[in-house]
Write an enzyme that holds these catalytic residues in place. Structure first.
Site, PDB file in Angstrom:
ATOM      1  CE1 TYR A 185     118.867  31.732   2.108  1.00 49.44           C
ATOM      2  CE2 TYR A 185     119.663  32.927   0.221  1.00 49.44           C
ATOM      3  CZ  TYR A 185     118.600  32.690   1.479  1.00 49.44           C
ATOM      4  OH  TYR A 185     117.727  33.696   1.259  1.00 49.44           O
TER       5      TYR A 185
ATOM      6  CE1 TYR B 199     119.743  36.674  -2.048  1.00 47.04           C
ATOM      7  CE2 TYR B 199     119.628  36.460   0.151  1.00 47.04           C
ATOM      8  CZ  TYR B 199     118.955  36.509  -0.958  1.00 47.04           C
ATOM      9  OH  TYR B 199     117.833  35.558  -1.160  1.00 47.04           O
TER      10      TYR B 199
ATOM     11  NE  ARG C 247     115.105  39.630  -2.594  1.00 48.55           N
ATOM     12  CZ  ARG C 247     114.320  38.746  -1.715  1.00 48.55           C
ATOM     13  NH1 ARG C 247     114.452  37.582  -1.691  1.00 48.55           N
ATOM     14  NH2 ARG C 247     113.302  39.295  -1.220  1.00 48.55           N
TER      15      ARG C 247
ATOM     16  CG  HIS D  33     114.921  37.681   2.473  1.00 45.88           C
ATOM     17  ND1 HIS D  33     115.811  38.266   1.907  1.00 45.88           N
ATOM     18  CD2 HIS D  33     114.908  36.322   2.173  1.00 45.88           C
ATOM     19  CE1 HIS D  33     116.577  37.544   1.022  1.00 45.88           C
ATOM     20  NE2 HIS D  33     116.025  36.123   1.059  1.00 45.88           N
TER      21      HIS D  33
ATOM     22  CG  HIS E  24     113.189  32.130   1.948  1.00 43.97           C
ATOM     23  ND1 HIS E  24     112.716  32.551   1.144  1.00 43.97           N
ATOM     24  CD2 HIS E  24     114.767  32.689   2.016  1.00 43.97           C
ATOM     25  CE1 HIS E  24     113.648  33.241   0.257  1.00 43.97           C
ATOM     26  NE2 HIS E  24     114.757  33.195   0.900  1.00 43.97           N
TER      27      HIS E  24
HETATM   28 FE   LIG Z   1     116.469  34.369   0.200  1.00 47.31          FE
END
Ligand SMILES: [Fe+2]
Length: 230
Positions: free
Chosen positions: A101, A140, A150, A153, A155
């Site tokens: 991110y 990640y 994870r 995906h 959000h």
């Molecule tokens: Fe996330």
């Protein structure tokens, strides 16, 4: 007490020990009762100019194209009765193709992409449709448990037609083996409801030779609703 913000069978519980951070944020006290009608207020309203052209294209804000697999993501926002939720704000945020991110809180040792912030927003049209141009986010690692990763995906935040319809959810990708071991995905108790968090590969919604196409419809309430609250 009736919790107006979640459906017990379809949404994840506030406390799901396998998803460690829920043990820190789940309410410890019984929920407070709101006076009847307290949530029946007009709005929410999105200020004019809040959504600009190209805010739905996450690939055009750098000096050149971001790294990764370009994709077009389309879908509809629907209410409990299948009616379109029109002119409603849809926001997305996601990791870059390397699974990082663009946020100071993410210290995962993967490269940042100077051409990708991973943030987008748009308004639905008269049919409740939205469309984003982006790149497929990478998986990640996270600190939840040993070897925790994870799945890929995206959000979502949706305002819906009323404040009580606000939805935060995560969209997944078909066939991702990490879903089976993901406590966030699996915190949704119902298997059919979990499936409703997975997008569908629809090549025709992509761009020939340039971008893959995925579809993700979101239902804000009712028995067929998309799980919310994660
Ligand atoms: Fe996330």
């Amino acid at each position: 007490m009736n919790d107006m913000t979640r459906q017990a069978d379809l949404d994840p519980p506030y406390l799901y020990p396998g998803y460690r951070s829920t043990t820190l944020r789940a309410p410890l006290e019984p929920l407070a009762a709101l006076p009847r009608g307290a949530l029946d207020v007009p709005g929410p309203f999105v200020p004019k100019g809040f959504v600009r052209d190209k805010d739905n294209d996450l690939t055009v804000h750098g000096k050149s194209a971001p790294l990764g697999e370009k994709m077009i993501l389309v879908g509809r926002i629907l209410d409990e009765d299948g009616r379109p939720v029109r002119h409603s704000l849809v926001e997305v945020w996601q990791a870059n193709a390397s699974g990082r991110y663009s946020h100071p809180g993410d210290q995962h040792d993967a490269p940042l992409d100077p051409n990708f912030t991973g943030i987008g927003k748009t308004l639905t049209d008269d049919e409740g449709r939205y469309r984003f141009v982006t790149i497929k986010p990478g998986a990640y690692p996270w600190q939840n448990h040993p070897f925790a990763w994870r799945p890929n995906h995206i959000h979502f935040s949706l305002l819906g037609n009323a404040p009580v319809q606000r939805l935060i959810t995560q969209m997944y990708f078909p066939g991702d083996p990490l879903m089976a071991i993901d406590p966030v995905f699996n915190s949704v108790p119902d298997a059919a409801a979990r499936e409703r968090m997975i997008s569908t590969l629809v090549l025709e919604t992509g761009i020939e030779g340039i971008a893959l196409g995925y579809r993700f419809d979101i239902v804000l309430a009712g028995a067929k609703s998309t799980p919310m609250g994660m």
